[in-house]
Design a protein around this motif. Structure first.
Motif, PDB file in Angstrom:
ATOM      1  N   SER A 125      16.507  24.209-110.220  1.00  0.00           N
ATOM      2  CA  SER A 125      15.544  24.556-111.273  1.00  0.00           C
ATOM      3  C   SER A 125      16.243  24.677-112.620  1.00  0.00           C
ATOM      4  O   SER A 125      17.465  24.797-112.709  1.00  0.00           O
ATOM      5  CB  SER A 125      14.832  25.870-110.931  1.00  0.00           C
ATOM      6  N   ASP A 126      15.439  24.656-113.690  1.00  0.00           N
ATOM      7  CA  ASP A 126      15.979  24.819-115.042  1.00  0.00           C
ATOM      8  C   ASP A 126      15.046  25.697-115.853  1.00  0.00           C
ATOM      9  O   ASP A 126      13.937  26.033-115.418  1.00  0.00           O
ATOM     10  CB  ASP A 126      16.193  23.455-115.710  1.00  0.00           C
ATOM     11  N   ASP A 127      15.498  26.084-117.038  1.00  0.00           N
ATOM     12  CA  ASP A 127      14.695  26.951-117.916  1.00  0.00           C
ATOM     13  C   ASP A 127      14.170  26.176-119.116  1.00  0.00           C
ATOM     14  O   ASP A 127      14.008  26.731-120.205  1.00  0.00           O
ATOM     15  CB  ASP A 127      15.505  28.159-118.373  1.00  0.00           C
ATOM     16  N   GLY A 128      13.913  24.894-118.915  1.00  0.00           N
ATOM     17  CA  GLY A 128      13.385  24.069-119.998  1.00  0.00           C
ATOM     18  C   GLY A 128      11.894  24.251-120.192  1.00  0.00           C
ATOM     19  O   GLY A 128      11.310  25.271-119.802  1.00  0.00           O
ATOM     20  N   SER A 129      11.245  23.247-120.766  1.00  0.00           N
ATOM     21  CA  SER A 129       9.809  23.337-121.083  1.00  0.00           C
ATOM     22  C   SER A 129       8.924  22.891-119.929  1.00  0.00           C
ATOM     23  O   SER A 129       7.702  22.954-120.020  1.00  0.00           O
ATOM     24  CB  SER A 129       9.507  22.484-122.322  1.00  0.00           C
ATOM     25  N   GLY A 130       9.526  22.428-118.840  1.00  0.00           N
ATOM     26  CA  GLY A 130       8.739  22.066-117.663  1.00  0.00           C
ATOM     27  C   GLY A 130       8.159  20.663-117.733  1.00  0.00           C
ATOM     28  O   GLY A 130       8.470  19.871-118.621  1.00  0.00           O
ATOM     29  N   ILE A 131       7.299  20.360-116.760  1.00  0.00           N
ATOM     30  CA  ILE A 131       6.680  19.039-116.629  1.00  0.00           C
ATOM     31  C   ILE A 131       5.169  19.189-116.744  1.00  0.00           C
ATOM     32  O   ILE A 131       4.575  20.087-116.142  1.00  0.00           O
ATOM     33  CB  ILE A 131       7.041  18.405-115.266  1.00  0.00           C
ATOM     34  N   SER A 132       4.542  18.328-117.505  1.00  0.00           N
ATOM     35  CA  SER A 132       3.095  18.388-117.680  1.00  0.00           C
ATOM     36  C   SER A 132       2.381  18.081-116.363  1.00  0.00           C
ATOM     37  O   SER A 132       2.941  17.467-115.458  1.00  0.00           O
ATOM     38  CB  SER A 132       2.634  17.395-118.745  1.00  0.00           C
ATOM     39  N   ASP A 133       1.124  18.514-116.274  1.00  0.00           N
ATOM     40  CA  ASP A 133       0.344  18.256-115.059  1.00  0.00           C
ATOM     41  C   ASP A 133       0.223  16.761-114.786  1.00  0.00           C
ATOM     42  O   ASP A 133       0.288  16.313-113.636  1.00  0.00           O
ATOM     43  CB  ASP A 133      -1.057  18.870-115.198  1.00  0.00           C
ATOM     44  N   SER A 134       0.062  15.963-115.845  1.00  0.00           N
ATOM     45  CA  SER A 134      -0.066  14.517-115.658  1.00  0.00           C
ATOM     46  C   SER A 134       1.255  13.899-115.197  1.00  0.00           C
ATOM     47  O   SER A 134       1.271  12.906-114.480  1.00  0.00           O
ATOM     48  CB  SER A 134      -0.510  13.851-116.960  1.00  0.00           C
ATOM     49  N   GLY A 135       2.362  14.513-115.610  1.00  0.00           N
ATOM     50  CA  GLY A 135       3.668  13.986-115.238  1.00  0.00           C
ATOM     51  C   GLY A 135       4.062  14.294-113.811  1.00  0.00           C
ATOM     52  O   GLY A 135       4.846  13.564-113.202  1.00  0.00           O
ATOM     53  N   LEU A 136       3.512  15.382-113.246  1.00  0.00           N
ATOM     54  CA  LEU A 136       3.881  15.773-111.888  1.00  0.00           C
ATOM     55  C   LEU A 136       3.576  14.690-110.876  1.00  0.00           C
ATOM     56  O   LEU A 136       4.345  14.462-109.942  1.00  0.00           O
ATOM     57  CB  LEU A 136       3.140  17.065-111.493  1.00  0.00           C
ATOM     58  N   SER A 137       2.445  13.994-111.057  1.00  0.00           N
ATOM     59  CA  SER A 137       2.029  12.983-110.082  1.00  0.00           C
ATOM     60  C   SER A 137       2.833  11.685-110.219  1.00  0.00           C
ATOM     61  O   SER A 137       2.834  10.859-109.307  1.00  0.00           O
ATOM     62  CB  SER A 137       0.538  12.676-110.235  1.00  0.00           C
ATOM     63  N   LYS A 138       3.524  11.501-111.368  1.00  0.00           N
ATOM     64  CA  LYS A 138       4.246  10.245-111.607  1.00  0.00           C
ATOM     65  C   LYS A 138       5.749  10.420-111.676  1.00  0.00           C
ATOM     66  O   LYS A 138       6.473   9.454-111.919  1.00  0.00           O
ATOM     67  CB  LYS A 138       3.749   9.614-112.919  1.00  0.00           C
ATOM     68  N   ILE A 139       6.225  11.636-111.421  1.00  0.00           N
ATOM     69  CA  ILE A 139       7.610  11.973-111.708  1.00  0.00           C
ATOM     70  C   ILE A 139       8.618  11.129-110.938  1.00  0.00           C
ATOM     71  O   ILE A 139       9.712  10.854-111.411  1.00  0.00           O
ATOM     72  CB  ILE A 139       7.856  13.478-111.430  1.00  0.00           C
TER      73      ILE A 139
END
Length: 340
Positions: free
Chosen positions: A280-294
């Motif tokens: 894990s990291d403490d960055g800004s995270g992944i958008s909901d749309s990006g989760l499905s395409k990561i």
């Protein structure tokens, strides 16, 4: 009538099942003579049951394999030692018209009236073999493409990088920095595509790997800038291809630094109540749309990224038979979980 009781005699019932089975069934005695064949055999080998019953099993064995089959049965009858896989072996069978049919055969032994018999369940795997041939052709073409990348593209790329460095030494132009960055990105793309095409899900010899040691080794191989690594306790050992496991860790660490910043904190620990680890990291995270395409090929939210790093991670994870998922970390960044 109890629910498990058959409405007709057991012999009639099971005879009907065998006669209507989709798989071929062939029974031989200890002398290799065929004593039974069901109708499905004709669909596979072209012979009707009547054409086979009473003849030797050698009738459906390619001539070059006759000695092997004869020796295998004789050895088993005499010693009781199985020297073949009875639960499914791929063997060619001889069709009535003379061509060979690739088959998958499972064997069972049984006795009747104190006589020894062997029954084979026979499946035609011609379509599967054809699919395998087509897949091999595709892999060969992909490997050829990879070789072109490695040689025909890298050579002029190296020349371009060399001249760019010379130009940068002579001219202080911001445009040259952009050219150099673009050439470096092409080089990284070639590396990633080579990994995907040449190695893909291939996993070599596995061994017991210490996860903590692999994490530290992987961290040292990545340009970490001002990033911080926190290993949460003893992560234990895992049966894995060590080189490819480190590749997973390197790509996930690199992904965190590229997307969360050079001063990111990367935490790696065991998943509570599960056999696995998280990164894990403490960055800004992944958008909901990006989760499905990561994990898709070429997907990246970083303009400097190749979009292949996480796709490679996913392939290596699947090659080991593991699972990977991504969610939000406790700090609001990204958290990748690998279940072993």
């Amino acid at each position: 009538m109890p629910p498990h009781q058959l409405p007709v005699s057991s012999n009639d019932f099971f005879q009907t099942l065998v006669e209507n089975a989709a798989e071929g069934m062939l029974t031989i005695d200890e002398n290799s003579d065929i004593v039974y064949a069901n109708p499905a055999i004709e669909d596979i080998l072209g012979y009707t049951p009547d054409e086979l019953i009473g003849s030797s099993k050698m009738k459906i064995i390619p001539e070059r394999l006759e000695p092997v089959h004869a020796a295998a049965l004789k050895s088993y009858v005499e010693t009781g030692n199985r020297n073949i896989n009875w639960n499914g072996m791929e063997l060619p069978a001889l069709h009535k018209d003379g061509h060979e049919v690739p088959t998958l055969i499972s064997l069972r032994e049984h006795k009747h009236d104190d006589k020894q018999y062997f029954t084979g369940i026979i499946r035609d795997i011609s379509e599967r073999r054809e699919r395998e041939k087509q897949l091999q052709k595709q892999r060969d073409r992909l490997n050829e493409f990879a070789d072109i990348l490695a040689h025909d593209i890298r050579n002029p790329l190296s020349v371009a990088q060399g001249y760019t460095k010379i130009a940068q030494q002579e001219q202080n132009m911001p445009e040259l920095e952009k050219v150099s960055n673009s050439l470096s990105r092409i080089d990284e793309l070639i590396d990633d595509i080579l990994i995907l095409s040449k190695e893909g899900q291939f996993i070599g010899e596995t061994e017991l790997v210490n996860i903590n040691n692999s994490v530290r080794e992987s961290w040292n191989r990545v340009e970490t800038h001002q990033a911080t690594l926190q290993i949460e306790g003893d992560l234990g050992d895992i049966e894995a291809d060590e080189s490819r496991f480190c590749q997973i860790l390197e790509n996930l660490i690199r992904n965190a630094i590229e997307h969360a910043g050079k001063d990111v904190t990367v935490r790696i620990g065991k998943i509570s109540n599960k056999d696995g680890i998280y990164i894990s990291d403490d960055g800004s995270g992944i958008s909901d749309s990006g989760l499905s395409k990561i994990f898709e090929h070429g997907y990246s939210t970083n303009q400097k990224g190749t979009g292949y790093g996480l796709s490679i991670v996913n392939q290596i994870v699947e090659g080991h038979g593991w699972d990977i998922s991504v969610t939000e970390s406790n700090e609001g960044g990204a958290r990748f979980e690998i279940l072993f």
